[in-house]
Design a protein around this motif. Structure first.
Motif, PDB file in Angstrom:
ATOM      1  N   ARG A 118      67.536  58.630  73.294  1.00  0.00           N
ATOM      2  CA  ARG A 118      68.175  58.476  74.595  1.00  0.00           C
ATOM      3  C   ARG A 118      68.226  57.003  75.001  1.00  0.00           C
ATOM      4  O   ARG A 118      67.703  56.133  74.309  1.00  0.00           O
ATOM      5  CB  ARG A 118      67.399  59.290  75.646  1.00  0.00           C
ATOM      6  CG  ARG A 118      67.775  60.765  75.637  1.00  0.00           C
ATOM      7  CD  ARG A 118      66.794  61.613  76.413  1.00  0.00           C
ATOM      8  NE  ARG A 118      65.588  61.867  75.653  1.00  0.00           N
ATOM      9  CZ  ARG A 118      65.520  62.678  74.594  1.00  0.00           C
ATOM     10  NH1 ARG A 118      66.598  63.273  74.147  1.00  0.00           N
ATOM     11  NH2 ARG A 118      64.388  62.876  73.972  1.00  0.00           N
ATOM     12  N   GLY A 119      68.830  56.763  76.142  1.00  0.00           N
ATOM     13  CA  GLY A 119      68.881  55.412  76.687  1.00  0.00           C
ATOM     14  C   GLY A 119      69.649  54.469  75.776  1.00  0.00           C
ATOM     15  O   GLY A 119      70.681  54.824  75.204  1.00  0.00           O
ATOM     16  N   ASN A 120      69.130  53.262  75.647  1.00  0.00           N
ATOM     17  CA  ASN A 120      69.785  52.234  74.833  1.00  0.00           C
ATOM     18  C   ASN A 120      69.378  52.273  73.368  1.00  0.00           C
ATOM     19  O   ASN A 120      69.734  51.367  72.608  1.00  0.00           O
ATOM     20  CB  ASN A 120      69.448  50.840  75.388  1.00  0.00           C
ATOM     21  CG  ASN A 120      70.242  50.517  76.638  1.00  0.00           C
ATOM     22  OD1 ASN A 120      71.340  51.027  76.829  1.00  0.00           O
ATOM     23  ND2 ASN A 120      69.691  49.680  77.494  1.00  0.00           N
ATOM     24  N   LEU A 121      68.646  53.312  72.959  1.00  0.00           N
ATOM     25  CA  LEU A 121      68.110  53.318  71.604  1.00  0.00           C
ATOM     26  C   LEU A 121      69.224  53.287  70.556  1.00  0.00           C
ATOM     27  O   LEU A 121      69.074  52.661  69.505  1.00  0.00           O
ATOM     28  CB  LEU A 121      67.218  54.543  71.403  1.00  0.00           C
ATOM     29  CG  LEU A 121      66.257  54.483  70.208  1.00  0.00           C
ATOM     30  CD1 LEU A 121      65.393  53.233  70.261  1.00  0.00           C
ATOM     31  CD2 LEU A 121      65.378  55.726  70.170  1.00  0.00           C
ATOM     32  N   GLY A 122      70.334  53.947  70.853  1.00  0.00           N
ATOM     33  CA  GLY A 122      71.441  53.952  69.907  1.00  0.00           C
ATOM     34  C   GLY A 122      72.105  52.608  69.720  1.00  0.00           C
ATOM     35  O   GLY A 122      72.871  52.401  68.768  1.00  0.00           O
ATOM     36  N   LYS A 123      71.837  51.670  70.632  1.00  0.00           N
ATOM     37  CA  LYS A 123      72.428  50.332  70.538  1.00  0.00           C
ATOM     38  C   LYS A 123      71.559  49.373  69.733  1.00  0.00           C
ATOM     39  O   LYS A 123      71.974  48.252  69.453  1.00  0.00           O
ATOM     40  CB  LYS A 123      72.654  49.759  71.943  1.00  0.00           C
ATOM     41  CG  LYS A 123      73.646  50.575  72.767  1.00  0.00           C
ATOM     42  CD  LYS A 123      73.823  49.995  74.160  1.00  0.00           C
ATOM     43  CE  LYS A 123      74.801  50.829  74.975  1.00  0.00           C
ATOM     44  NZ  LYS A 123      74.958  50.286  76.357  1.00  0.00           N
ATOM     45  N   LYS A 144      78.183  55.479  66.845  1.00  0.00           N
ATOM     46  CA  LYS A 144      78.090  54.148  67.430  1.00  0.00           C
ATOM     47  C   LYS A 144      77.584  54.233  68.860  1.00  0.00           C
ATOM     48  O   LYS A 144      78.071  55.039  69.659  1.00  0.00           O
ATOM     49  CB  LYS A 144      79.453  53.464  67.402  1.00  0.00           C
ATOM     50  CG  LYS A 144      79.424  52.010  67.852  1.00  0.00           C
ATOM     51  CD  LYS A 144      80.789  51.362  67.713  1.00  0.00           C
ATOM     52  CE  LYS A 144      80.731  49.901  68.167  1.00  0.00           C
ATOM     53  NZ  LYS A 144      82.056  49.244  68.060  1.00  0.00           N
ATOM     54  N   ASP A 145      76.596  53.399  69.190  1.00  0.00           N
ATOM     55  CA  ASP A 145      76.027  53.235  70.542  1.00  0.00           C
ATOM     56  C   ASP A 145      75.234  54.440  71.036  1.00  0.00           C
ATOM     57  O   ASP A 145      74.617  54.382  72.098  1.00  0.00           O
ATOM     58  CB  ASP A 145      77.115  52.897  71.572  1.00  0.00           C
ATOM     59  CG  ASP A 145      77.728  51.520  71.336  1.00  0.00           C
ATOM     60  OD1 ASP A 145      77.054  50.681  70.708  1.00  0.00           O
ATOM     61  OD2 ASP A 145      78.867  51.299  71.773  1.00  0.00           O
ATOM     62  N   THR A 146      75.245  55.543  70.301  1.00  0.00           N
ATOM     63  CA  THR A 146      74.442  56.716  70.650  1.00  0.00           C
ATOM     64  C   THR A 146      73.605  57.073  69.427  1.00  0.00           C
ATOM     65  O   THR A 146      74.149  57.181  68.327  1.00  0.00           O
ATOM     66  CB  THR A 146      75.329  57.906  71.046  1.00  0.00           C
ATOM     67  OG1 THR A 146      76.113  57.549  72.172  1.00  0.00           O
ATOM     68  CG2 THR A 146      74.473  59.124  71.385  1.00  0.00           C
ATOM     69  N   LEU A 147      72.314  57.258  69.620  1.00  0.00           N
ATOM     70  CA  LEU A 147      71.483  57.541  68.457  1.00  0.00           C
ATOM     71  C   LEU A 147      71.721  58.962  67.965  1.00  0.00           C
ATOM     72  O   LEU A 147      71.331  59.939  68.606  1.00  0.00           O
ATOM     73  CB  LEU A 147      69.998  57.341  68.780  1.00  0.00           C
ATOM     74  CG  LEU A 147      69.064  57.610  67.580  1.00  0.00           C
ATOM     75  CD1 LEU A 147      69.410  56.704  66.401  1.00  0.00           C
ATOM     76  CD2 LEU A 147      67.613  57.435  67.964  1.00  0.00           C
ATOM     77  N   ASP A 148      72.388  59.057  66.848  1.00  0.00           N
ATOM     78  CA  ASP A 148      72.564  60.311  66.116  1.00  0.00           C
ATOM     79  C   ASP A 148      72.739  59.927  64.650  1.00  0.00           C
ATOM     80  O   ASP A 148      73.841  59.829  64.137  1.00  0.00           O
ATOM     81  CB  ASP A 148      73.761  61.095  66.634  1.00  0.00           C
ATOM     82  CG  ASP A 148      73.802  62.512  66.064  1.00  0.00           C
ATOM     83  OD1 ASP A 148      72.948  62.840  65.208  1.00  0.00           O
ATOM     84  OD2 ASP A 148      74.682  63.288  66.461  1.00  0.00           O
TER      85      ASP A 148
END
Length: 433
Positions: A118-123, A144-148
């Protein structure tokens, strides 16, 4: 999330610092990879530590949470779960350490891994691992920009070249995983290594759990394969990154004795003491803790953030009330934390009356004599910004309203309980009503 109205009040008394989040991550992982039953004492169930606990459970470790300790049955023990699920979901929440430590660890096992958060982790960039995956034919795909992030394939021993100016979390993740492979490996650092203190913590924890790594002056690390993490009882030391808030409180005319720290700690954030001493602090050692005192105004200095990024927000507060101009350098990585911490520090402390200019990889802080307050400030949903602003409230002339304060649960869930015990005054505040 909620808001607090913080009234200018001096803090006085004694606080026991919570256990080091950095060391707790490492202890949980080493124990979970172990060959028996470990007991990890002095655990604080912050959001980040819960994320690492749950991640290791998803890989097959058995972990029992007690009030003040963990019981961990390691993956390599007879009692441990030998047949983990082929498809695994690893929820990292907002913990960058959990994500970057677990990506190579999960690649020790057959099957598919899905990392979410969650949050900025995907960045937060993971290109270092993607390069390794490409070379070792490990399958992966991500959003991109979302952690998956989805991975499939097993890590293989060999030589790994990593830049030294990337996050040390990548190096730590590999250090955890490589000793368990069936061949020897080597990590080669191709540029000057930043955040050496965090690597020291990793090597220390691994050594405590029976793993030996050869450190060639931080230029390369030699890792023998077929090693075993030996289960043991372990006590987590106090956290210097959390102590930093109260030490800065001390030099800003509060009177807080800080207990629970290991004075010969390897934590990189212990640098807070050296920085504050350069600014004019005298460290007083008591039988039950330490106290930072000043007998004159703080003075400016140059602060290199490369080895201690987590203490920069609260150090910026101290610098804001120092004589002269302080420059914080090599701080570009603060832009990809829970928020852009350089922007957040500049924005929120300036609202209170500070004079901070933002650079691409640092801050220029011109000292002022006082902070006014009397305004709303925002945590940016970042625990270290929230705690910095709480300490700032003790030296403001007027109350401040801190928006989204609950984010302290990420690392220090009882921060405002301790703040209140020390005399801090605050109440819930509904903005606009």
């Amino acid at each position: 999330m909620g808001n607090l109205k913080l009234h200018p009040t001096k803090l006085k008394g004694k606080v026991t610092i919570p256990p080091s989040k950095s060391m707790a991550h490492r202890a949980v992982i080493c124990a979970a990879l172990g060959d028996g039953v470990s007991k990890i004492e002095n655990i604080d169930y912050s959001d980040d530590i819960i994320a690492t606990i749950n991640a290791m459970v998803s890989l097959g470790a058995k972990i029992t949470k007690n009030e003040d300790h963990l019981e961990i049955i390691g993956l390599k023990s007879e009692q441990g779960q030998k047949n983990i699920e082929y498809q695994r979901v690893i929820d990292c929440n907002e913990s960058g350490s959990t994500l970057r430590f677990l990506v190579p660890i999960a690649a020790l096992f057959e099957g598919c891994n899905r990392f979410i958060g969650r949050g900025n982790l995907g960045k937060r960039p993971l290109d270092t691992y993607y390069d390794i995956f490409d070379k070792q034919d490990i399958k992966y795909c991500y959003s991109k920009d979302t952690l998956d992030l989805n991975t499939e394939g097993k890590l293989k021993p060999g030589e790994f070249e990593l830049k030294g100016n990337i996050s040390s979390q990548f190096i730590t993740g590999l250090l955890f995983a490589l000793p368990l492979l069936d061949g020897d490996s080597k990590i080669i650092i191709t540029t000057e290594l930043e955040s050496k203190g965090y690597i020291d913590l990793t090597l220390s924890a691994m050594r405590d759990f029976g793993i030996e790594i050869i450190n060639n002056d931080y230029k390369s690390f030699e890792i023998m394969g077929n090693q075993t993490y030996k289960s043991r009882n372990y006590r987590v030391e106090g956290d210097y990154s959390q102590a930093a808030f109260f030490l800065v409180g001390d030099v800003l005319s509060n009177n807080i004795i800080i207990d629970g720290l290991k004075l010969d700690s390897l934590q990189g954030d212990k640098e807070v003491i050296d920085i504050l001493e350069r600014m004019g602090m005298k460290l007083i050692k008591y039988s039950d803790g330490i106290l930072g005192k000043t007998d004159r105004n703080l003075k400016s200095t140059i602060i290199d953030a490369s080895q201690c990024p987590d203490i920069i927000p609260v150090i910026s507060l101290a610098a804001s009330l120092s004589e002269g101009t302080t420059e914080i350098i090599n701080a570009g990585r603060l832009r990809i934390k829970e928020c852009d911490r350089l922007t957040a520090v500049r924005s929120e402390l300036n609202k209170l009356g500070a004079n901070i200019t933002e650079k691409e990889d640092g801050l220029i802080i011109n000292g002022v004599k006082k902070l006014k307050g009397g305004t709303n400030v925002w945590s940016h949903k970042d625990h270290r910004i929230a705690m910095t602003l709480a300490i700032a409230s003790t030296v403001c002339e007027e109350p401040i309203i801190l928006e989204d304060y609950e984010c302290v649960s990420k690392s220090y869930p009882k921060f405002f309980d301790d703040f209140k015990v020390l005399g801090g005054k605050f109440d819930e505040w509904n903005v606009g009503k």
